[in-house]
Design an enzyme around this catalytic site. Structure first.
Site, PDB file in Angstrom:
ATOM      1  N   CYS A   4       0.841  -1.208   0.000  1.00  0.00           N
ATOM      2  CA  CYS A   4       0.000   0.000   0.000  1.00  0.00           C
ATOM      3  C   CYS A   4       0.875   1.256   0.000  1.00  0.00           C
ATOM      4  O   CYS A   4       1.726   1.439   0.880  1.00  0.00           O
ATOM      5  CB  CYS A   4      -0.916  -0.004   1.218  1.00  0.00           C
ATOM      6  SG  CYS A   4      -1.786   1.558   1.463  1.00  0.00           S
ATOM      7  N   HIS A  46      -4.596   1.010   8.219  1.00  0.00           N
ATOM      8  CA  HIS A  46      -4.965   0.706   6.837  1.00  0.00           C
ATOM      9  C   HIS A  46      -6.438   0.321   6.768  1.00  0.00           C
ATOM     10  O   HIS A  46      -6.852  -0.711   7.306  1.00  0.00           O
ATOM     11  CB  HIS A  46      -4.116  -0.428   6.257  1.00  0.00           C
ATOM     12  CG  HIS A  46      -4.487  -0.710   4.825  1.00  0.00           C
ATOM     13  ND1 HIS A  46      -3.890  -0.063   3.764  1.00  0.00           N
ATOM     14  CD2 HIS A  46      -5.438  -1.507   4.291  1.00  0.00           C
ATOM     15  CE1 HIS A  46      -4.449  -0.467   2.629  1.00  0.00           C
ATOM     16  NE2 HIS A  46      -5.404  -1.344   2.928  1.00  0.00           N
ATOM     17  N   ASN A  87     -13.157   9.814  -2.158  1.00  0.00           N
ATOM     18  CA  ASN A  87     -13.542   9.109  -3.377  1.00  0.00           C
ATOM     19  C   ASN A  87     -13.591   7.619  -3.048  1.00  0.00           C
ATOM     20  O   ASN A  87     -12.689   7.104  -2.390  1.00  0.00           O
ATOM     21  CB  ASN A  87     -12.519   9.363  -4.490  1.00  0.00           C
ATOM     22  CG  ASN A  87     -12.504  10.812  -4.936  1.00  0.00           C
ATOM     23  OD1 ASN A  87     -13.536  11.469  -4.955  1.00  0.00           O
ATOM     24  ND2 ASN A  87     -11.330  11.318  -5.279  1.00  0.00           N
ATOM     25  N   HIS A 100      -8.486   8.098   2.505  1.00  0.00           N
ATOM     26  CA  HIS A 100      -7.888   9.433   2.596  1.00  0.00           C
ATOM     27  C   HIS A 100      -8.953  10.473   2.285  1.00  0.00           C
ATOM     28  O   HIS A 100      -9.703  10.332   1.329  1.00  0.00           O
ATOM     29  CB  HIS A 100      -6.689   9.592   1.659  1.00  0.00           C
ATOM     30  CG  HIS A 100      -6.959   9.178   0.241  1.00  0.00           C
ATOM     31  ND1 HIS A 100      -7.000   7.861  -0.160  1.00  0.00           N
ATOM     32  CD2 HIS A 100      -7.222   9.909  -0.862  1.00  0.00           C
ATOM     33  CE1 HIS A 100      -7.263   7.798  -1.449  1.00  0.00           C
ATOM     34  NE2 HIS A 100      -7.416   9.025  -1.903  1.00  0.00           N
TER      35      HIS A 100
HETATM   36  P1  AMP Z   1      -7.827   9.132  -5.042  1.00  0.00           P
HETATM   37  O1  AMP Z   1      -7.745   9.228  -6.540  1.00  0.00           O
HETATM   38  O2  AMP Z   1      -9.050   9.715  -4.442  1.00  0.00           O
HETATM   39  O3  AMP Z   1      -7.553   7.703  -4.587  1.00  0.00           O
HETATM   40  O4  AMP Z   1      -6.654  10.049  -4.488  1.00  0.00           O
HETATM   41  C1  AMP Z   1      -5.319   9.661  -4.485  1.00  0.00           C
HETATM   42  C2  AMP Z   1      -4.527  10.925  -4.386  1.00  0.00           C
HETATM   43  O5  AMP Z   1      -3.211  10.589  -3.984  1.00  0.00           O
HETATM   44  C3  AMP Z   1      -4.416  11.679  -5.716  1.00  0.00           C
HETATM   45  O6  AMP Z   1      -4.923  13.005  -5.552  1.00  0.00           O
HETATM   46  C4  AMP Z   1      -2.914  11.657  -6.005  1.00  0.00           C
HETATM   47  O7  AMP Z   1      -2.461  12.840  -6.607  1.00  0.00           O
HETATM   48  C5  AMP Z   1      -2.318  11.443  -4.634  1.00  0.00           C
HETATM   49  N1  AMP Z   1      -1.026  10.792  -4.600  1.00  0.00           N
HETATM   50  C6  AMP Z   1      -0.612   9.739  -5.346  1.00  0.00           C
HETATM   51  N2  AMP Z   1       0.641   9.407  -5.019  1.00  0.00           N
HETATM   52  C7  AMP Z   1       1.028  10.274  -4.045  1.00  0.00           C
HETATM   53  C8  AMP Z   1       2.239  10.454  -3.303  1.00  0.00           C
HETATM   54  N3  AMP Z   1       3.304   9.670  -3.492  1.00  0.00           N
HETATM   55  N4  AMP Z   1       2.278  11.455  -2.398  1.00  0.00           N
HETATM   56  C9  AMP Z   1       1.204  12.271  -2.205  1.00  0.00           C
HETATM   57  N5  AMP Z   1       0.036  12.135  -2.865  1.00  0.00           N
HETATM   58  C10 AMP Z   1      -0.037  11.168  -3.775  1.00  0.00           C
HETATM   59 ZN    ZN Z   2      -2.438   1.316   3.618  1.00  0.00          ZN
END
Ligand code: AMP
Ligand code: ZN
Length: 114
Positions: A4, A46, A87, A100
């Site tokens: 993850c 998690h 989401n 998140h």
């Molecule tokens: P979701 O599409 O709602 O699952 O959101 C995932 C979010 O995580 C997106 O807005 C991505 O830009 C963000 N994301 C992906 N990888 C990283 C990372 N390494 N550090 C910070 N944010 C990230």
């Molecule tokens: Zn996790």
């Protein structure tokens, strides 16, 4: 959860920009911000998505939302407005399957969302 992304960032195995941490949650700057303020409020535990929440998580979810409000206030967006959103699964655009809360502010946010 060994595979993850957010568990790895929380464990320090992958870099992330933390803007807040406590014993239950962390706040990360989104790597691909969609607004002047775009941070992710993430439980250390998690949990894959909203679908996996149980009654045991009720206080945790409350703390995620209260942290979102605190962040908005700290950045001066509490009166202007902000959005806090989870989401969930494919049609909502979930790409990371560790719960998140997105917190977005600093521009007009359309409704309905795309
Ligand atoms: P979701 O599409 O709602 O699952 O959101 C995932 C979010 O995580 C997106 O807005 C991505 O830009 C963000 N994301 C992906 N990888 C990283 C990372 N390494 N550090 C910070 N944010 C990230
Ligand atoms: Zn996790």
């Amino acid at each position: 959860m060994s595979d993850c992304l957010f568990c790895k960032i929380i464990a320090g195995e992958i870099p992330g920009t933390f803007v807040y941490q406590d014993d239950r949650l962390v706040v990360l700057k989104d790597i691909n911000p969609q607004a002047p303020l775009h941070v992710l409020v993430i439980p250390r535990k998690h949990i894959a998505s909203l679908n996996e929440l149980t009654a045991d998580d009720d206080a945790l979810v409350g703390s995620l939302f209260r942290r979102a409000a605190a962040l908005a206030r700290e950045h001066g967006y509490d009166q202007r407005g902000y959005r806090a959103v989870f989401n969930t699964n494919r049609e909502a655009g979930q790409t990371v399957f560790h719960l998140h809360l997105h917190v977005l502010a600093g521009r007009g946010l359309n409704w309905p969302p795309g």
